[in-house]
Motif scaffolding. Structure first.
Motif: not given
Length: 124
Positions: A88-89, A92, A121, A124
């Protein structure tokens, strides 16, 4: 007689040198044979590994396409969670990078860029 003894002495010296050389040659031959044996063992291991790899390749080629989602299996739920978070990071980061590139190239305008950056953002 002394000339005969001198010749005998020279022959004795040569005999000693030849015996020392023979001993040294025998040591070298022993080391060479040892190296040959080690190389043969390594070759045998490589042949076994090559056979294993060939059968694994054939097996993988016969199974067809691998499902990406099931290709990586974690041993514990915590590792799965960690892997999901890292993925996921990275997603992003990739999204922000490509949004920045699109802004640089003029593909998107600043308000669109800011809108998408805020959206990413928040997620996240």
């Amino acid at each position: 007689r002394s000339a005969k003894q001198a010749v005998i002495g020279e022959h004795a010296q040569q005999k000693q040198l030849l015996q020392a050389g023979e001993s040294e040659l025998n040591d070298i031959m022993t080391r060479i044979q040892s190296s040959i044996d080690e190389a043969q063992q390594a070759l045998d291991i490589l042949e076994v590994k090559d056979t294993e790899l060939s059968s694994s390749i054939a097996e993988l080629e016969s199974t067809g396409e691998v499902d990406v989602d099931t290709a990586v299996v974690t041993t514990t739920p915590l590792y799965k969670q960690l892997m999901d978070l890292v993925a996921q990071d990275n997603t992003t980061e990739d999204t922000l990078y490509h949004l920045g590139k699109a802004l640089e190239l003029g593909t998107i305008d600043l308000p669109t860029y800011l809108k998408h950056v805020r959206s990413v953002s928040r997620q996240q």
